[in-house]
Design an enzyme around this catalytic site. Structure first.
Site, short mmCIF file in Angstrom:
data_model
loop_
_atom_site.label_atom_id
_atom_site.label_comp_id
_atom_site.label_asym_id
_atom_site.label_seq_id
_atom_site.Cartn_x
_atom_site.Cartn_y
_atom_site.Cartn_z
N ARG B 10 0.82 -1.21 0.00
CA ARG B 10 0.00 0.00 0.00
C ARG B 10 0.86 1.26 0.00
NH1 ARG B 10 -2.79 0.19 6.08
NH2 ARG B 10 -0.96 -0.51 7.21
N SER B 37 -5.74 4.40 5.55
CA SER B 37 -5.49 2.94 5.55
C SER B 37 -4.97 2.45 4.20
CB SER B 37 -6.78 2.18 5.85
OG SER B 37 -7.47 2.77 6.90
N GLU B 58 -19.64 3.27 -0.27
CA GLU B 58 -19.01 2.67 -1.45
C GLU B 58 -19.88 2.76 -2.70
OE1 GLU B 58 -19.11 1.29 1.56
OE2 GLU B 58 -17.00 1.31 2.13
N PHE B 83 -15.28 -4.23 0.82
CA PHE B 83 -16.39 -3.27 0.87
C PHE B 83 -16.70 -2.67 -0.49
CE2 PHE B 83 -14.47 -3.38 5.18
CZ PHE B 83 -15.35 -4.35 5.63
N HIS B 108 -6.24 -4.29 1.04
CA HIS B 108 -6.78 -5.19 2.07
C HIS B 108 -7.49 -6.42 1.49
CE1 HIS B 108 -5.95 -1.43 4.11
NE2 HIS B 108 -6.13 -1.99 5.29
N ASP B 116 -8.46 -7.87 11.37
CA ASP B 116 -9.87 -7.49 11.38
C ASP B 116 -10.83 -8.65 11.15
OD1 ASP B 116 -9.98 -4.73 12.06
OD2 ASP B 116 -8.96 -4.30 10.18
N ARG B 166 -2.08 -5.39 1.82
CA ARG B 166 -1.83 -4.29 2.75
C ARG B 166 -0.32 -4.07 2.83
NH1 ARG B 166 -2.48 -4.43 8.61
NH2 ARG B 166 -3.30 -2.45 9.37
#
Lengths: 273, 312
Positions: B10, B37, B58, B83, B108, B116, B166
């Site tokens: 990332r 993030s 989104e 998402f 992610h 998570d 990530r």
């Protein structure tokens, strides 16, 4: 830019009568379209005829330049037949195409597609038009264009969560080149809107979120034009709640959840009216 | 092989985005409240007027991007892989259907958001995105391939889904010299008996497995397919013919993902026996992505076992 950009100039009786004739022809053409295809959404289309006529004929400024033209997004895409009938009045769609609606060889699809002249967004899946309109309006602003964006939604469509995402977004971006129009015809696919999810509170919610809220009779062309003029002048995101009747002007289905009748009934109605 | 150091995928994304923003004023970046993030926020520091955090929305983000592209901008839509899938229908019905120039960049993906838990671990997105007409799908192997591919991806016209994890990014392509092209597969290691084909960070596991297989006397090729759609048919066919056996490796459900895409190509060109190494279910929470890859069996050991099944 061509026509449009009225800036509140009063409309003459002659001109208003011309627009009413156009709307009347568009209405009859939508009713006639069901001779050729019996699955089109006649009721939802007839509810939109005057709003589309007012916008396309008196408000929208056309251009090939995407940032210096006005955009019309029919988020309630199932009213496509009304849009096509009005675009025919505008000279963008040939009459014979109207009768080939939803035919595999025809131009006109069951829901709007951008390959059809005069269609600015492919719609059909409810709840998506306002977000797209915010993208267009924002793009116009950051490119220093003069275009404005008009998004037409249904009251049933307000069930979609994306509209909540978009209504708060437009306020955060303080868009003053965006006008949303919500048609309150009182019906959605299965039942009356009040039997599915409450809708009466909507104007208060839009106002509380930060929109300037207007009301008009969605079948009164002069009223629609003057309300849109006012909405444009507010320099804030503006929403117009337009009271309409599903199936307006076609008595066999008017103000019911019914979308259509059989062709014989439609034929008889057109002969008698 | 396997030279260089671990880096963050990332970080590479955020930094490369800024570099590309300097060259092209039409690039605008939109995120659904995950700028920090995803590291998309680096773009905000440099170009605040071309950066939009539209909140945890989104669906709105996808159509907002579609609208911006309709007036000539080049939107980079950034979110968490899982998402963005709640906006799959928006991607299908607005971006894909109108063939708009929107680039959807996700971070992610897979098990990369290890802490998570299962709600955040996207193991279905390749399957979902490759079925949308007009959408291309790109999965960089590592941070180096992010830097190499992003300029090309942003020059490409039309919808494209770009899938990243990530921070975990073992060195896979950093020592290699090649020009990135969309739709092209790259041979990382030559071999004659078996081909390992994969995409993303798990190519590291494939390379480890290949080293071990060589020690057992099995000559193993490793092919990186950063573009899942369109798939490089000729390279896949060449290695199917040359080695006669294929094992695919992916950090995604084995149903519908990289392995399925390779299999679809192989049955059309030169059918050979195949095995599929990848995920079969959601992840638990863990302290690292590596722990989850090990827990769910995306490991050099399992790749070797699958290879041996084909060799025996």
């Amino acid at each position: 830019m061509e026509k449009g950009g009225r800036d509140g100039i009063p409309i003459s009786i002659e001109e208003l009568n011309k627009l009413k004739e156009m709307a009347d022809r568009a209405r009859r053409n939508v009713i006639k379209m069901q001779f050729y295809d019996q699955s089109i959404h006649v009721g939802s289309s007839l509810s939109s005829i005057e709003i589309l006529t007012a916008l396309e004929m008196k408000v929208i400024r056309d251009s090939n330049d995407p940032i210096n033209k006005d955009w019309l997004i029919l988020s309630k895409g199932h009213a496509a037949p009304a849009l096509y009938a009005v675009l025919h009045e505008k000279g963008l769609i040939k009459e014979e195409e109207l009768w080939k609606i939803q035919d595999i060889s025809g131009l006109l699809q069951g829901h709007p597609e951008t390959f059809i002249p005069g269609v600015d967004m492919s719609t059909g899946s409810l709840g998506q038009g306002l977000s797209f309109g915010i993208g267009v309006a924002t793009g116009i602003k950051i490119s220093k264009g003069t275009g404005r964006v008009f998004v037409i939604m249904g009251d049933g469509e307000q069930d979609e969560g994306e509209i909540w995402e978009a209504m708060t977004h437009a306020v955060a971006r303080n868009l003053d080149n965006l006008v949303a129009i919500i048609e309150m015809n009182g019906f959605q696919l299965d039942e009356s809107t009040k039997d599915v999810k409450p809708k009466d509170f909507l104007p208060e919610v839009w106002r509380a979120v930060g929109w300037r809220v207007f009301h008009c009779d969605g079948h009164d062309i002069a009223g629609v034009i003057s309300t849109v003029d006012e909405a444009i002048k507010t320099r804030k995101p503006a929403v117009i709640f337009a009271d309409t009747k599903r199936g307006k002007g076609f008595t066999p289905i008017e103000n019911t959840k019914r979308q259509r009748t059989v062709p014989d009934v439609a034929r008889q109605f057109l002969l008698n009216s | 092989m396997l030279q260089g150091s671990f880096s963050s995928i990332r970080e590479a994304f955020g930094k490369t985005l800024v570099k590309l923003g300097e060259k092209d004023n039409d690039i605008v970046v939109i995120t659904a409240d995950v700028g920090d993030s995803s590291r998309a926020s680096y773009f905000k520091e440099k170009f605040p007027d071309r950066y939009f955090n539209i909140g945890i929305s989104e669906q709105d983000m996808v159509n907002f991007g579609a609208g911006l592209s309709a007036v000539g901008k080049k939107p980079v839509v950034v979110g968490f892989a899982m998402f963005l899938m709640r906006a799959w229908e928006q991607m299908r019905n607005s971006i894909g259907r109108m063939n708009l120039n929107v680039k959807v960049f996700v971070t992610h993906s897979g098990y990369s958001d290890s802490g998570d838990g299962s709600s955040h671990q996207a193991l279905e997105d390749i399957a979902l995105m490759r079925v949308i007409p007009n959408f291309k799908v790109v999965i960089p192997a590592d941070a180096a391939e992010v830097e190499r591919s992003m300029p090309v991806v942003l020059e490409e016209k039309g919808p494209l889904y770009y899938r990243m994890g990530r921070d975990y990014s073992p060195p896979i392509t950093s020592s290699l010299d090649y020009k990135f092209e969309i739709g092209k597969a790259y041979v990382i290691k030559e071999g004659d008996d078996l081909t390992l084909i994969g995409a993303g960070v798990v190519l590291w596991d494939a390379l480890k497995a290949a080293e071990e297989l060589e020690k057992m006397g099995i000559s193993t090729a490793v092919v990186n397919v950063p573009t899942i759609k369109p798939m490089d048919q000729s390279t896949i066919e060449y290695y199917a013919r040359k080695t006669g056996r294929i094992v695919t490796v992916e950090e995604h459900n084995v149903i519908g993902g990289v392995g399925s895409a390779v299999a679809e190509t192989v049955v059309k060109t030169y059918p050979v026996p195949m095995r599929f190494v990848g995920a079969t279910t959601y992840g638990r929470s863990a302290r690292s992505q590596r722990e989850l890859l090990d827990y769910y069996g995306i490991t050099p050991k399992n790749i070797i076992n699958s290879a041996l099944e084909l060799i025996k």
